[in-house]
Write a protein that holds these residues in place. Structure first.
Motif, mmCIF file in Angstrom:
data_model
loop_
_atom_site.group_PDB
_atom_site.id
_atom_site.type_symbol
_atom_site.label_atom_id
_atom_site.label_comp_id
_atom_site.label_asym_id
_atom_site.label_seq_id
_atom_site.Cartn_x
_atom_site.Cartn_y
_atom_site.Cartn_z
ATOM 1 N N PRO A 34 -8.906 -6.178 1.798
ATOM 2 C CA PRO A 34 -9.812 -6.481 2.684
ATOM 3 C C PRO A 34 -10.053 -5.218 3.775
ATOM 4 N N GLU A 35 -11.507 -5.044 4.088
ATOM 5 C CA GLU A 35 -11.675 -3.873 5.063
ATOM 6 C C GLU A 35 -11.127 -4.380 6.608
ATOM 7 N N ASP A 36 -10.970 -5.617 6.666
ATOM 8 C CA ASP A 36 -10.674 -5.935 8.171
ATOM 9 C C ASP A 36 -9.108 -6.204 8.407
ATOM 10 N N TYR A 37 -8.262 -5.854 7.130
ATOM 11 C CA TYR A 37 -6.907 -5.982 7.238
ATOM 12 C C TYR A 37 -6.176 -4.799 7.995
ATOM 13 N N GLU A 38 -5.424 -4.986 8.944
ATOM 14 C CA GLU A 38 -4.914 -3.935 9.871
ATOM 15 C C GLU A 38 -3.253 -4.206 9.802
ATOM 16 N N SER B 270 -3.082 -8.651 -2.027
ATOM 17 C CA SER B 270 -4.362 -8.286 -2.561
ATOM 18 C C SER B 270 -4.990 -9.549 -3.017
ATOM 19 N N THR C 53 0.788 -1.291 -0.001
ATOM 20 C CA THR C 53 -0.022 -0.176 0.028
ATOM 21 C C THR C 53 1.122 1.248 0.006
ATOM 22 N N ASN D 63 -10.735 -14.992 1.794
ATOM 23 C CA ASN D 63 -12.053 -14.628 2.166
ATOM 24 C C ASN D 63 -13.237 -15.633 1.358
ATOM 25 N N GLU E 50 -6.744 -3.265 -4.047
ATOM 26 C CA GLU E 50 -7.855 -3.360 -3.275
ATOM 27 C C GLU E 50 -7.651 -4.320 -2.209
#
Length: 264
Positions: A127-131, A157, A95, A164, A125
């Motif tokens: 996932p939203e839950d990737y921290e 990615s 990123t 998922n 792109e």
């Protein structure tokens, strides 16, 4: 800042030696270059950079498949040849934020030659839950899964999408994302040493790549499970759209899902 930018033309070998001279004079040079053209600089990176302990940063664009740029511009070899040079550190962020951290480390923490490599195109792109933790590696997915995907850069990615999709099919997968690919953090190896199945996905040549290096480190630690590398194996990659190339070489999320679903 016109006094801080130098256009050396199509003379990449000279650019690295120029960086060495700047570093010797107390400056911190950054060489922005396409991966495919850094291939010309192997000798200079060794003799004018790493061997002399000169601090320089290699900003490597077009790492991996390049699509419409054509066959000659695919950046598939930088990882393998930089892997062979002592005193070279290599980052492969996924990123923009990770790229900022990698360059920050390159400028202010690491020594000698430091490379930050990134692909053609925009941020992939995720996932939203990737921290992200912005360390040498990150883990994503189910921490106790028997199956592990190891990868780096843009391919995270694809791996995350696959994980998922597989979860919806009832299969749990863990992903080890390497942010610093040279040297590999041994804690990253320890994080997957107890896994039954490890699959390494690499958008670069297999021979001399990180997949083979990771396998050797696992072997040295007595790994008993199965290990498989999917990478570019002994061929030149033709011009095509990047999504098509990822699919052709089975590096896309559909191919990963198919592989781990046991489908042929």
């Amino acid at each position: 800042f016109p006094s801080r930018f130098f256009d050396v033309g199509i003379a990449e070998e000279h650019a690295v030696t120029f960086c060495s001279g700047l570093a010797k004079g107390g400056m911190l040079p950054v060489f922005a270059v396409y991966s495919t053209f850094l291939q010309r600089c192997y000798d200079e990176i060794i003799h004018d950079g790493a061997l002399q302990d000169q601090k320089m940063v290699l900003a490597i664009d077009r790492a991996g498949f390049v699509g419409d740029d054509g066959e000659t511009h695919n950046g598939l070899y930088d990882v393998a040849f930089l892997q062979s040079i002592p005193k070279v550190t290599v980052y492969s962020p996924t990123t923009y934020d990770e790229m900022k951290v990698a360059f920050g480390n390159a400028f202010y923490k690491d020594t000698d030659v430091v490379a930050v490599r990134y692909p053609r195109g925009s941020e992939p792109e995720l996932p939203e839950d990737y921290e992200p933790y912005f360390g040498t590696y990150d883990l994503y997915g189910h921490m106790w899964a028997d199956t592990v995907i190891v990868t780096y850069g843009r391919l995270f990615s694809e791996a995350a999408k696959a994980a998922n999709i597989l979860l919806k099919k009832g299969k749990k997968v863990k992903i080890l994302k390497l942010n610093r690919i040279k040297p590999i953090d041994m804690n990253a190896v320890d994080a997957v040493i107890d896994s039954k199945h490890i699959l390494f996905y690499e958008e670069g040549v297999r021979s001399g790549g990180i997949g083979e290096k990771f396998a050797a480190l696992l072997l040295q630690k007595g790994y008993k499970g199965t290990y498989e590398i999917t990478a570019i194996d002994d061929c030149f990659v033709k011009q095509a759209k990047i999504p098509d190339l990822l699919k052709e070489y089975k590096l896309d999320y559909d191919s990963i899902v198919e592989k781990l679903s046991g489908e042929n």
